[in-house]
Write an enzyme that holds these catalytic residues in place. Structure first.
Site, PDB file in Angstrom:
ATOM      1  N   GLU A 139       0.843  -1.197   0.000  1.00 15.65           N
ATOM      2  CA  GLU A 139       0.000   0.000   0.000  1.00 15.65           C
ATOM      3  C   GLU A 139       0.876   1.245   0.000  1.00 15.65           C
ATOM      4  OE1 GLU A 139      -2.846   2.552   3.021  1.00 15.65           O
ATOM      5  OE2 GLU A 139      -2.304   0.499   3.557  1.00 15.65           O
ATOM      6  N   LEU A 240     -19.632   0.718   5.827  1.00 16.79           N
ATOM      7  CA  LEU A 240     -20.011  -0.451   6.614  1.00 16.79           C
ATOM      8  C   LEU A 240     -20.192  -0.053   8.077  1.00 16.79           C
ATOM      9  CD1 LEU A 240     -17.343  -2.917   5.138  1.00 16.79           C
ATOM     10  CD2 LEU A 240     -19.762  -2.763   4.487  1.00 16.79           C
ATOM     11  N   CYS A 380       0.686   0.027  30.148  1.00 16.58           N
ATOM     12  CA  CYS A 380       1.904   0.831  30.084  1.00 16.58           C
ATOM     13  C   CYS A 380       1.834   1.963  31.122  1.00 16.58           C
ATOM     14  CB  CYS A 380       2.110   1.357  28.666  1.00 16.58           C
ATOM     15  SG  CYS A 380       3.819   1.897  28.333  1.00 16.58           S
ATOM     16  N   HIS A 519       1.964  -3.841  25.796  1.00 18.20           N
ATOM     17  CA  HIS A 519       0.780  -3.436  25.037  1.00 18.20           C
ATOM     18  C   HIS A 519       0.081  -4.667  24.453  1.00 18.20           C
ATOM     19  CE1 HIS A 519       1.346   0.972  25.036  1.00 18.20           C
ATOM     20  NE2 HIS A 519       2.627   0.651  25.186  1.00 18.20           N
ATOM     21  N   GLU A 521      -2.862  -5.008  23.417  1.00 18.67           N
ATOM     22  CA  GLU A 521      -3.806  -4.689  22.336  1.00 18.67           C
ATOM     23  C   GLU A 521      -3.197  -4.909  20.952  1.00 18.67           C
ATOM     24  OE1 GLU A 521      -1.748  -0.694  23.269  1.00 18.67           O
ATOM     25  OE2 GLU A 521      -2.350  -2.526  24.320  1.00 18.67           O
TER      26      GLU A 521
END
Length: 547
Positions: A139, A240, A380, A519, A521
């Site tokens: 990309e 969406l 964190c 982290h 996530e």
């Protein structure tokens, strides 16, 4: 040898190139192919590591310690393929590499020019790992026509020309604006965007057209005719409700078929979409609902916490629970009773961040969660704030604080329960840092191991006592206070393998209060929710039922 798909954008920015790239990667995987996704960014920063989250959104960190664009997070969440340093490059890094080679004398005294030296550097980057996968999706950031993107487009033109015919295609995203006054979709911006692309020697094989309205067949035919693509390669892309609908939506629109047809792969393997069908089923058919308060510093731009909000959604999927997120500016809690804002939430999350602004509000959020038995996840800086809160209000260290805040203010005000990390072990060698080092790339970055205490809540959540997670920070909780804090009930349940660096903490007498220095996530995916977020949403759900 990999086939290459180059993804470009035109007309306007923020059309969703990253999402389209990630969804296409997932669709190719559903057909049995292996993929890798890359991002080429035209900005002159070496990487996003020193950019403000308000400027660029979150910084996504890879296992090998690269600070990258947030689109790499989309790539990982949709394909499960762990990104690497070699999957993200900026103009700044390209020029930096070229100038380093020039200083070393690698060019043997030649005049350094954009063509061929900069474009060759880009092509070398594109070629890395070409033998590892079936498809390489690349990309290009920005829009066609941007002056800073021209070296990338020229390098791609050369790269396609130098490869065997049929090994590279171009997918171009454009906008079909709708004019309400005339009740028409306008194709001219797309035509001009393709014309701009053609003027630099590139022609799209597939067009993905963003539109708020259905695209009539006659408009698709018109686009195909004037943009020189097949009609079935003009793919509609509508808004969406969830980004996780994208693989199924793009498949229904024929994107994967158009791409494989452009490569001449016929008959194409049939796709197995069961994973994404299950993701959407879990997302759209929840059996419960929770409200999570995220107490942060960058709440005016949700992209600053993109991976966290997505990981919370994944945790909801794991529990068939709808997760409603509310963003709370930490500074607002500093001069008000936190209960006025926080008592509405089923759980509280304090994410990472830098600097002192808002930290007293985060500390008060941790105190509210501890005292009122509300599920808390500190990530964190969020873990450090929880430790400081416990030190001040439970362990009696009234002046507890962070060395980061004193350094920022230029005067010592706190007893540094959190200190600047000057030395740590990575692999088989020691890394040393000074406070006045350059900012970029000098933190504790990438994947590190941690040992979890058997019988702790976090070990139970992971179902393991040895884990590996990604880090991005330069300050650590000081183990000098470990014994005193543990005597008060704050358990240091996870430590680095050498026992020097705290990785997780939890309050023993709390239903669910966990802080992690890393982290989590960054490794969560819709089809594989991170166990910490799955456990956090489960705790929030249990808490909501108690109210």
């Amino acid at each position: 040898m990999a086939r290459y798909i180059f993804i470009t954008g035109g007309v306007v920015s923020s059309l969703g190139k990253g999402l389209a790239s990630a969804a296409l990667g997932a669709l190719l995987q559903a057909r049995g192919y292996s993929v890798r996704l890359r991002k080429l960014d035209p900005y002159l920063n070496v990487d996003p590591g020193t950019m403000s989250p308000f400027e660029h959104g979150e910084v996504f960190v890879t296992d090998d310690g690269a600070e990258t664009d947030l689109d790499l997070g989309h790539y990982e969440r949709f394909t499960g393929v762990a990104a690497r340093t070699t999957d993200s490059i900026s103009s700044g890094r390209i020029y930096s590499n070229v100038l380093e080679k020039e200083r070393r004398g690698d060019y043997l005294g030649k005049t350094i020019q954009v063509v061929p030296h900069v474009t060759n550097e880009i092509k070398d980057f594109l070629s890395i790992g070409a033998n590892e996968v079936d498809f390489m999706l690349c990309e290009i950031g920005g829009t066609v026509g941007d002056i800073e993107g021209l070296p990338f487009f020229e390098a791609i033109r050369q790269f396609i020309h130098e490869r065997p015919r049929g090994e590279c295609i171009l997918m171009h995203l454009t906008l079909l604006p709708y004019l309400a006054a005339s009740g028409e979709l306008k194709t001219k911006p797309t035509q001009h965007s393709v014309k701009e692309l053609q003027s630099i020697g590139l022609a799209p094989d597939v067009l993905v057209c963003r539109s708020e309205q259905p695209i009539p067949e006659k408009e698709r035919e018109k686009i195909a005719l004037f943009c020189n693509v097949r009609k079935d390669a003009v793919i509609p892309a509508y808004d969406l409700k969830s980004i996780y609908q994208a693989p199924l939506a793009y498949h229904e629109a024929g994107l994967d078929d158009a791409v494989l047809n452009a490569f001449g792969i016929e008959p194409a393997p049939k796709p197995n979409m069961t994973v994404w069908e299950d993701v959407i089923d879990r997302l759209t058919n929840p059996e419960g609902e929770v409200k999570i308060g995220i107490v942060g510093k960058y709440t005016r731009l949700e992209d600053a916490y993109k991976s966290i909000s997505e990981a919370l959604t994944h945790g909801g999927m794991a529990n068939r629970t709808k997760v409603k997120i509310a963003w709370v500016d930490a500074e607002l809690l500093e001069n008000d009773n936190p209960a006025n804002t926080l008592e509405q939430f089923d759980a509280i999350l304090v994410p990472g961040g830098f600097g002192e602004r808002g930290t007293e509000g985060k500390i008060r959020a941790a105190q509210f969660a501890r005292e009122h038995k509300v599920p808390y996840l500190g990530i964190c800086l969020g873990m450090q704030m929880a430790v400081i809160e416990g030190a001040r209000n439970v362990a009696g260290i009234n002046s507890a604080g962070s060395e980061e805040f004193d350094h920022e203010a230029g005067v010592q005000r706190f007893e540094p329960v959190v200190y600047h990390l000057k030395e740590w072990v990575q692999g088989n060698h020691v890394i040393a840092r000074k406070r006045d080092d350059d900012k970029g790339g000098t933190m504790r970055l990438g994947a590190y191991n941690a040992n979890l205490k058997a019988g702790s809540k976090i070990a139970e959540i992971y179902g393991a006592t040895e884990i590996e997670e990604r880090h991005r920070h330069r300050y650590e909780v000081d183990t000098r206070y470990k014994d005193k804090l543990e005597a008060c009930g704050l358990d240091f349940a996870g430590m680095s393998p050498d026992g020097r660096l705290p990785e997780t903490v939890e309050w023993k007498d709390h239903p669910w209060f966990i802080g992690v220095q890393y982290h989590p996530e960054l490794k969560s995916k819709p089809f594989a929710p991170h166990p910490l977020f799955a456990g956090f949403i489960k705790a929030a759900l249990d808490n909501s039922r108690l109210v």
